[in-house]
Design a protein around this motif. Structure first.
Motif, PDB file in Angstrom:
ATOM      1  N   LEU A   1      30.858  37.775  43.647  1.00 53.24           N
ATOM      2  CA  LEU A   1      30.565  39.185  43.438  1.00 53.24           C
ATOM      3  C   LEU A   1      30.555  40.162  44.811  1.00 53.24           C
ATOM      4  O   LEU A   1      30.058  39.394  45.965  1.00 53.24           O
ATOM      5  N   ARG A   2      31.428  41.076  44.674  1.00 48.14           N
ATOM      6  CA  ARG A   2      31.327  41.787  46.293  1.00 48.14           C
ATOM      7  C   ARG A   2      31.302  43.297  45.751  1.00 48.14           C
ATOM      8  O   ARG A   2      31.625  43.645  44.766  1.00 48.14           O
ATOM      9  N   GLU A   3      31.220  44.164  46.748  1.00 51.60           N
ATOM     10  CA  GLU A   3      31.295  45.567  46.651  1.00 51.60           C
ATOM     11  C   GLU A   3      32.911  46.024  46.237  1.00 51.60           C
ATOM     12  O   GLU A   3      33.474  45.403  47.017  1.00 51.60           O
ATOM     13  N   LEU A   4      32.950  47.051  45.510  1.00 52.65           N
ATOM     14  CA  LEU A   4      34.190  47.548  45.183  1.00 52.65           C
ATOM     15  C   LEU A   4      34.635  48.288  46.508  1.00 52.65           C
ATOM     16  O   LEU A   4      33.844  49.091  46.781  1.00 52.65           O
ATOM     17  N   THR A   5      35.853  48.387  46.724  1.00 50.18           N
ATOM     18  CA  THR A   5      36.704  49.223  47.612  1.00 50.18           C
ATOM     19  C   THR A   5      37.851  49.780  47.432  1.00 50.18           C
ATOM     20  O   THR A   5      38.289  49.719  46.092  1.00 50.18           O
ATOM     21  N   GLY A   6      38.161  50.767  47.915  1.00 55.27           N
ATOM     22  CA  GLY A   6      39.459  51.720  47.681  1.00 55.27           C
ATOM     23  C   GLY A   6      40.573  50.708  47.296  1.00 55.27           C
ATOM     24  O   GLY A   6      41.478  51.137  46.739  1.00 55.27           O
ATOM     25  N   GLU A   7      40.772  49.587  48.044  1.00 56.76           N
ATOM     26  CA  GLU A   7      41.727  48.681  47.857  1.00 56.76           C
ATOM     27  C   GLU A   7      41.840  47.820  46.343  1.00 56.76           C
ATOM     28  O   GLU A   7      42.833  47.280  46.122  1.00 56.76           O
ATOM     29  N   ASP A   8      40.708  48.162  45.682  1.00 59.06           N
ATOM     30  CA  ASP A   8      40.628  47.588  44.390  1.00 59.06           C
ATOM     31  C   ASP A   8      41.015  48.316  43.156  1.00 59.06           C
ATOM     32  O   ASP A   8      41.092  47.869  42.123  1.00 59.06           O
TER      33      ASP A   8
ATOM     34  N   GLY B   1      43.679  46.484  41.042  1.00 57.00           N
ATOM     35  CA  GLY B   1      42.913  45.412  40.412  1.00 57.00           C
ATOM     36  C   GLY B   1      42.151  45.772  39.302  1.00 57.00           C
ATOM     37  O   GLY B   1      42.186  45.084  37.972  1.00 57.00           O
ATOM     38  N   VAL B   2      41.433  46.877  39.473  1.00 57.89           N
ATOM     39  CA  VAL B   2      40.575  47.469  38.394  1.00 57.89           C
ATOM     40  C   VAL B   2      41.481  48.052  37.267  1.00 57.89           C
ATOM     41  O   VAL B   2      41.197  47.846  36.105  1.00 57.89           O
ATOM     42  N   PHE B   3      42.632  48.706  37.656  1.00 56.84           N
ATOM     43  CA  PHE B   3      43.711  49.230  36.713  1.00 56.84           C
ATOM     44  C   PHE B   3      44.253  48.121  35.972  1.00 56.84           C
ATOM     45  O   PHE B   3      44.336  48.291  34.750  1.00 56.84           O
ATOM     46  N   ALA B   4      44.410  47.179  36.378  1.00 58.35           N
ATOM     47  CA  ALA B   4      44.877  46.149  35.557  1.00 58.35           C
ATOM     48  C   ALA B   4      44.120  45.680  34.539  1.00 58.35           C
ATOM     49  O   ALA B   4      44.605  45.052  33.542  1.00 58.35           O
ATOM     50  N   ILE B   5      42.755  45.995  34.642  1.00 52.90           N
ATOM     51  CA  ILE B   5      41.872  45.627  33.470  1.00 52.90           C
ATOM     52  C   ILE B   5      41.754  46.742  32.571  1.00 52.90           C
ATOM     53  O   ILE B   5      41.832  46.892  31.354  1.00 52.90           O
TER      54      ILE B   5
ATOM     55  N   GLN C   1      42.928  58.131  36.628  1.00 55.04           N
ATOM     56  CA  GLN C   1      41.228  57.858  36.316  1.00 55.04           C
ATOM     57  C   GLN C   1      40.796  56.878  36.677  1.00 55.04           C
ATOM     58  O   GLN C   1      39.537  56.845  37.074  1.00 55.04           O
ATOM     59  N   THR C   2      41.319  55.669  36.797  1.00 55.31           N
ATOM     60  CA  THR C   2      40.903  54.429  37.587  1.00 55.31           C
ATOM     61  C   THR C   2      40.360  54.766  38.831  1.00 55.31           C
ATOM     62  O   THR C   2      39.339  54.267  39.435  1.00 55.31           O
ATOM     63  N   GLY C   3      41.281  55.450  39.659  1.00 55.70           N
ATOM     64  CA  GLY C   3      40.803  55.650  40.985  1.00 55.70           C
ATOM     65  C   GLY C   3      39.451  56.633  41.136  1.00 55.70           C
ATOM     66  O   GLY C   3      38.805  56.354  42.062  1.00 55.70           O
TER      67      GLY C   3
END
Length: 230
Positions: free
Chosen positions: A13-20, A23-27, A46-48
């Motif tokens: 587990l780690r903090e979310l960053t703008g570069e994620d 990866g989050v959009f893929a979910i 919207q994911t951003g």
């Protein structure tokens, strides 16, 4: 505490960053991955916005929401997200949820992630009760939460409307004492985690209550073993 950094056997587990965002959009942008959640698939914009909100909440003081990236430990690839957030309606209570990419399902990662989040909530934040909800059609989620030691409690009837259909989420919960009885730190409830997951914040103010052993168990442990006469 910021930043969060905790590792398990296979996941971290780690903090979310703008570069994620991708990866989050893929979910959250995948129709199959969001089939059982309360919202429709998100657009990338919207994911951003969602990731930006989570990043802002990480800097709040006191911190009441922990929305984190779930990464594969060896490769560092983002394969999911997890969230623990204070429940304003119950002292030392929190809700939790998680999501994995479709390709990361069916390999035990869901159960490991659920135990990971619960262990962090009870062992680091000293919570008393953690609960989550699932779609009544999501049997895989039911199995994951059962493996993590959670108890199915009730159905919130017609609580969510999605695609023109009302759904009644099924609530699963686990208490601090139940977590400790299932193994607690280092037991089957903790997937080999190391490091500090959450630290101090609004969720961590209450001191941890010691686990009380029953009188019969304590007495049995003190009872000497009778020696057999030869």
């Amino acid at each position: 505490m910021y930043p969060v950094d905790r590792s398990g056997r296979r996941l971290a587990l780690r903090e979310l960053t703008g570069e994620d965002v991708d990866g989050v959009f893929a979910i959250h942008g995948d129709r199959e991955a969001t089939r059982h959640v309360a919202f429709e698939p998100l657009a990338r914009a919207q994911t951003g916005e969602l990731v930006a909100r989570y990043m802002a909440s990480a800097g709040a003081s006191p911190r009441s929401e922990y929305a984190l990236a779930v990464v594969e430990r060896t490769s560092g690839d983002l394969i999911g997200s997890g969230r623990v957030a204070a429940d304003p309606h119950q002292p030392r209570g929190a809700t939790f949820g998680f999501a994995l990419q479709p390709g990361a399902r069916g390999c035990g990662c869901g159960a490991e992630l659920a135990r990971f989040l619960l262990g962090s909530g009870f062992e680091d934040l000293h919570l008393r009760r953690i609960w989550g909800a699932r779609s009544p059609l999501n049997e895989a989620s039911a199995r994951v939460m059962a493996k993590a030691g959670m108890v199915e409690e009730d159905v919130i009837r017609q609580h969510i409307e999605k695609a023109g259909e009302w759904r009644g989420p099924v609530v699963h919960a686990i208490l601090e004492d139940e977590w400790a009885a299932a193994g607690g730190p280092g037991g089957r409830g903790t997937p080999g985690g190391r490091g500090t997951a959450f630290g101090r914040g609004r969720l961590a103010r209450a001191p941890r209550r010691p686990v009380r052993r029953s009188w019969s168990v304590a007495r049995a442990r003190r009872r000497p073993v009778a020696r057999r006469r030869r």
